[in-house]
Design an enzyme around this catalytic site. Sequence first.
Site, PDB file in Angstrom:
ATOM      1  N   GLU A  87      -3.127  -4.608  -3.011  1.00 48.61           N
ATOM      2  CA  GLU A  87      -3.661  -5.473  -4.074  1.00 48.61           C
ATOM      3  C   GLU A  87      -3.763  -4.691  -5.387  1.00 48.61           C
ATOM      4  OE1 GLU A  87      -4.776  -4.845  -1.098  1.00 48.61           O
ATOM      5  OE2 GLU A  87      -6.077  -6.403  -0.290  1.00 48.61           O
ATOM      6  N   ASN A 126       0.839  -1.201   0.000  1.00 45.41           N
ATOM      7  CA  ASN A 126       0.000   0.000   0.000  1.00 45.41           C
ATOM      8  C   ASN A 126       0.871   1.247   0.000  1.00 45.41           C
ATOM      9  OD1 ASN A 126       0.561  -0.805   2.710  1.00 45.41           O
ATOM     10  ND2 ASN A 126      -1.154   0.357   3.516  1.00 45.41           N
TER      11      ASN A 126
END
Length: 160
Positions: free
Chosen positions: A74, A61
């Site tokens: 992701e 992130n």
Amino acid sequence: MKNKIEIYFDEFRDLSELNENDREVVKASMAAAENAYAPYSGFRVGACVRLGNEQLLKGNNRENAAFPSGSCAEQTVITYAGANYPDIPIRTLAISAITNNEFTPEPVSPCGNCRQIIAEEEERSGEKIRIILYGNKKIRVIDGISGLLPFKFNKKSLGD
Ligand code: THU
């Protein structure tokens, strides 16, 4: 009429219970979490994908002082995979997260936006993605995004 959706998933207590292939992807996601840029939440997430050619790609992130401008782990790795290896499907995705300097005990649960992004990737490649959610007390493995996102919005929802 009442209906029911059944979701199948596997649970493990420890990395040692995973097969070698899955363990490798999880470990790479853990390494990726260490490099997360999460100064605002302190929640450092790592994601790793195994491509159809066995290559592993990592992401994490990336937060921003303007909060909505940040990117989840992701999203980072799936976007990178699609941008650089557009014709190679993602076979496996592992996610792990560090908070207070420890990996979370519970498996990481991807946010709704990331579920949607994973769903699009399955649509694009036409192949299910094996999703491994790591926690240091429990590891959950789900075979395809439908187990995390039933009734998903997809290209069919847009009509012809
Ligand atoms: N985050 C991820 O990167 N992936 C997830 O599955 C859950 C949430 C990030 C977003 C934000 O940087 C931080 O974790 C706290 O929400």
